[in-house]
Scaffold this active site. Structure first.
Site, PDB file in Angstrom:
ATOM      1  N   GLY A  17     100.213  70.730  31.010  1.00  0.00           N
ATOM      2  CA  GLY A  17      99.506  69.859  30.415  1.00  0.00           C
ATOM      3  C   GLY A  17      99.751  68.630  30.560  1.00  0.00           C
ATOM      4  O   GLY A  17     100.088  68.002  31.834  1.00  0.00           O
ATOM      5  N   ARG A  18      99.422  67.593  29.618  1.00  0.00           N
ATOM      6  CA  ARG A  18      99.428  66.117  29.877  1.00  0.00           C
ATOM      7  C   ARG A  18     100.744  65.848  30.265  1.00  0.00           C
ATOM      8  O   ARG A  18     101.140  65.059  31.075  1.00  0.00           O
ATOM      9  CB  ARG A  18      99.055  65.552  28.786  1.00  0.00           C
ATOM     10  CG  ARG A  18      97.738  65.515  28.345  1.00  0.00           C
ATOM     11  CD  ARG A  18      97.243  65.190  26.898  1.00  0.00           C
ATOM     12  NE  ARG A  18      97.479  66.294  26.042  1.00  0.00           N
ATOM     13  CZ  ARG A  18      97.017  66.475  24.894  1.00  0.00           C
ATOM     14  NH1 ARG A  18      95.790  65.834  24.485  1.00  0.00           N
ATOM     15  NH2 ARG A  18      97.184  67.502  24.029  1.00  0.00           N
ATOM     16  N   ILE A  19     101.909  66.144  29.479  1.00  0.00           N
ATOM     17  CA  ILE A  19     103.207  65.833  29.916  1.00  0.00           C
ATOM     18  C   ILE A  19     103.612  66.548  31.296  1.00  0.00           C
ATOM     19  O   ILE A  19     104.238  65.681  32.119  1.00  0.00           O
ATOM     20  CB  ILE A  19     104.152  66.270  28.834  1.00  0.00           C
ATOM     21  CG1 ILE A  19     103.836  65.447  27.692  1.00  0.00           C
ATOM     22  CG2 ILE A  19     105.599  66.046  29.323  1.00  0.00           C
ATOM     23  CD1 ILE A  19     104.703  66.077  26.294  1.00  0.00           C
ATOM     24  N   ILE A  37     112.243  70.708  28.375  1.00  0.00           N
ATOM     25  CA  ILE A  37     111.871  69.586  27.340  1.00  0.00           C
ATOM     26  C   ILE A  37     110.859  70.399  26.441  1.00  0.00           C
ATOM     27  O   ILE A  37     110.248  69.487  25.764  1.00  0.00           O
ATOM     28  CB  ILE A  37     111.722  68.425  27.990  1.00  0.00           C
ATOM     29  CG1 ILE A  37     110.473  68.469  28.858  1.00  0.00           C
ATOM     30  CG2 ILE A  37     112.721  67.807  28.656  1.00  0.00           C
ATOM     31  CD1 ILE A  37     109.796  67.394  29.208  1.00  0.00           C
ATOM     32  N   ALA A  38     110.598  71.538  26.242  1.00  0.00           N
ATOM     33  CA  ALA A  38     109.541  72.313  25.579  1.00  0.00           C
ATOM     34  C   ALA A  38     109.827  72.389  24.308  1.00  0.00           C
ATOM     35  O   ALA A  38     109.524  71.613  23.364  1.00  0.00           O
ATOM     36  CB  ALA A  38     109.003  73.223  26.434  1.00  0.00           C
ATOM     37  N   ARG A  39     110.419  73.624  23.814  1.00  0.00           N
ATOM     38  CA  ARG A  39     110.831  73.979  22.833  1.00  0.00           C
ATOM     39  C   ARG A  39     112.026  75.007  23.059  1.00  0.00           C
ATOM     40  O   ARG A  39     112.035  75.649  23.907  1.00  0.00           O
ATOM     41  CB  ARG A  39     109.788  74.679  21.789  1.00  0.00           C
ATOM     42  CG  ARG A  39     108.700  73.922  21.360  1.00  0.00           C
ATOM     43  CD  ARG A  39     109.419  73.015  19.965  1.00  0.00           C
ATOM     44  NE  ARG A  39     108.497  72.446  19.107  1.00  0.00           N
ATOM     45  CZ  ARG A  39     108.186  71.016  19.521  1.00  0.00           C
ATOM     46  NH1 ARG A  39     108.737  70.374  20.518  1.00  0.00           N
ATOM     47  NH2 ARG A  39     107.459  70.374  18.805  1.00  0.00           N
ATOM     48  N   GLU A  63     118.028  75.312  17.122  1.00  0.00           N
ATOM     49  CA  GLU A  63     118.566  73.943  17.036  1.00  0.00           C
ATOM     50  C   GLU A  63     118.450  73.509  15.586  1.00  0.00           C
ATOM     51  O   GLU A  63     117.518  74.040  14.785  1.00  0.00           O
ATOM     52  CB  GLU A  63     117.752  72.899  17.885  1.00  0.00           C
ATOM     53  CG  GLU A  63     116.067  72.757  17.626  1.00  0.00           C
ATOM     54  CD  GLU A  63     115.518  71.819  18.440  1.00  0.00           C
ATOM     55  OE1 GLU A  63     115.822  72.205  19.711  1.00  0.00           O
ATOM     56  OE2 GLU A  63     114.934  71.037  18.087  1.00  0.00           O
ATOM     57  N   HIS A 122     117.062  66.921  21.478  1.00  0.00           N
ATOM     58  CA  HIS A 122     115.594  66.835  21.041  1.00  0.00           C
ATOM     59  C   HIS A 122     115.217  65.677  20.806  1.00  0.00           C
ATOM     60  O   HIS A 122     114.672  65.185  19.819  1.00  0.00           O
ATOM     61  CB  HIS A 122     115.390  67.598  19.780  1.00  0.00           C
ATOM     62  CG  HIS A 122     113.747  68.025  19.744  1.00  0.00           C
ATOM     63  ND1 HIS A 122     113.582  69.240  19.319  1.00  0.00           N
ATOM     64  CD2 HIS A 122     112.772  67.489  20.500  1.00  0.00           C
ATOM     65  CE1 HIS A 122     112.116  69.433  19.489  1.00  0.00           C
ATOM     66  NE2 HIS A 122     111.813  68.372  19.905  1.00  0.00           N
TER      67      HIS A 122
HETATM   68  C1  DGY Z   1     107.047  66.805  20.105  1.00  0.00           C
HETATM   69  O1  DGY Z   1     106.227  65.798  19.809  1.00  0.00           O
HETATM   70  O2  DGY Z   1     106.554  68.061  20.076  1.00  0.00           O
HETATM   71  C2  DGY Z   1     108.427  66.727  20.239  1.00  0.00           C
HETATM   72  O3  DGY Z   1     109.144  67.599  20.576  1.00  0.00           O
HETATM   73  C3  DGY Z   1     108.958  65.964  19.157  1.00  0.00           C
HETATM   74  O4  DGY Z   1     109.084  67.138  17.987  1.00  0.00           O
END
Ligand code: DGY
Length: 328
Positions: free
Chosen positions: A156-158, A238-240, A269, A287
């Site tokens: 996606g964008r990130i 860095i997702a979830r 978490e 996070h």
């Molecule tokens: C998001 O914007 O989804 C970041 O993980 C902050 O929760």
């Protein structure tokens, strides 16, 4: 005419609170108390909107107990805390905070990749503990970043912003896997080649995860996927939390089946799997992927814009379930 009422579930920037007070009767939580599900329902009952942070679960129980609720404005791009199907069925709008955090979060993903590959936190702990007595040729020798292969899962964008950093900044070969393939122009901008998930895991020197959390993406990386990775490879999440099987990852790190990992998100978490806390070859952060003050302010203002636009103005800017708007 009386103002609509909203709950701001967590502490927010004072200037955003001031803005929202101009439009709404606001129940704020500047004390930043943790709201249990029962307390969330008690505070939300009778209100039309909630400013949520991504940490509050707005599920079927909350929605049933708060029938006046019309909008949940998440100050996060991810929205797995919102039960969008039930919200849509009940005519409740969800909004998120995309775009404003893309570059900041990509910077952070790259920082975590670099810290992991070059063993920055592990070596800092060593230095701080007073154990550094003399130099050695292989002391904290890590793995290279420049010229290696970057594998992005979730383009996606990130994900695309991370790919651009790798290709243009570090001369990396970029491969990616995504639910759907990007168009040619987007692939060219990232110099990225689409591959299967297995090929990516077998080939990449650094794997970065940027997929949204859904039941389908649960444990995208588990023991079987870790077994495909090179012993010199690193993994960044860095997702979830829940995208990676943290117990399986801790075992792979302990047994050096992969070189290292950088984790900003965790299953359950803020609790972190105890085995991750004892392996040295992992960089752990709480996070903070989008956490710069300008970006967090932009995210908060976008959530506020969505509340104001939907409840008092021309409409929300970033709806998740726009079909709710079509029914109005
Ligand atoms: C998001 O914007 O989804 C970041 O993980 C902050 O929760």
């Amino acid at each position: 005419m009386s103002k609509p009422s909203i709950l701001i579930a967590r502490a927010v920037f004072p200037e955003v609170l001031q803005r929202l007070r101009q439009y709404f009767e606001v129940d704020d939580n500047q004390a930043d108390e943790a709201l249990s599900p029962a307390a969330l329902i008690a505070r939300l009952r009778g209100k039309q909107g909630v400013f949520s942070t991504g940490m509050e679960r707005i599920d079927a129980e909350v929605l049933a107990a708060c029938p006046e609720l019309r909008i949940c404005a998440n100050q996060a791009v991810g929205y797995n805390n919102l039960d969008i199907a039930t919200m849509t069925a009940r005519g409740v709008l969800g909004t998120n905070a995309p775009d404003v955090l893309t570059e900041t979060t990509a910077d952070f993903g790259f920082a975590l990749l670099m810290a992991t590959a070059r063993r920055i936190t592990e070596s800092e702990h060593y230095l701080r503990s007073g154990r550094w007595q003399r130099w050695r040729y292989d002391m904290f020798a890590g793995v290279d970043i420049h010229g290696t292969t970057l594998g992005v899962i979730g383009m996606g964008r990130i994900g695309q912003a991370i790919a651009r950093r790798g290709a243009h900044g570090f001369g990396m070969k970029v491969i990616y896997h995504n639910r759907s393939r990007l168009d040619g122009a987007a692939e060219a901008a990232c110099q990225a080649r689409y591959v299967s998930k297995d090929e990516l895991l077998r080939t990449a020197d650094h794997v970065v995860l940027v997929v949204p959390y859904t039941p389908q993406s649960h444990h995208t990386i588990g023991a079987a996927e870790l077994a495909l990775m090179k012993p010199t490879a690193t993994l960044v999440n860095i997702a979830r939390g829940g995208i990676v099987d943290d117990a399986a990852l801790a075992a792979a790190l302990r047994e050096r089946r992969i070189a290292g990992a950088g984790l900003d998100v965790f299953e359950g978490e803020p609790t972190v799997h105890p085995d991750l806390l004892t392996v040295p070859n992992v960089v752990l952060t709480p996070h903070i992927g989008s956490a710069t003050l300008p970006t967090r302010l932009a995210m908060a203002n976008l959530a506020a814009d969505n509340l104001i636009g939907f409840l008092t103005g021309d409409g929300p800017l970033t709806p998740i379930n726009p079909e709710v708007l079509d029914r109005k």
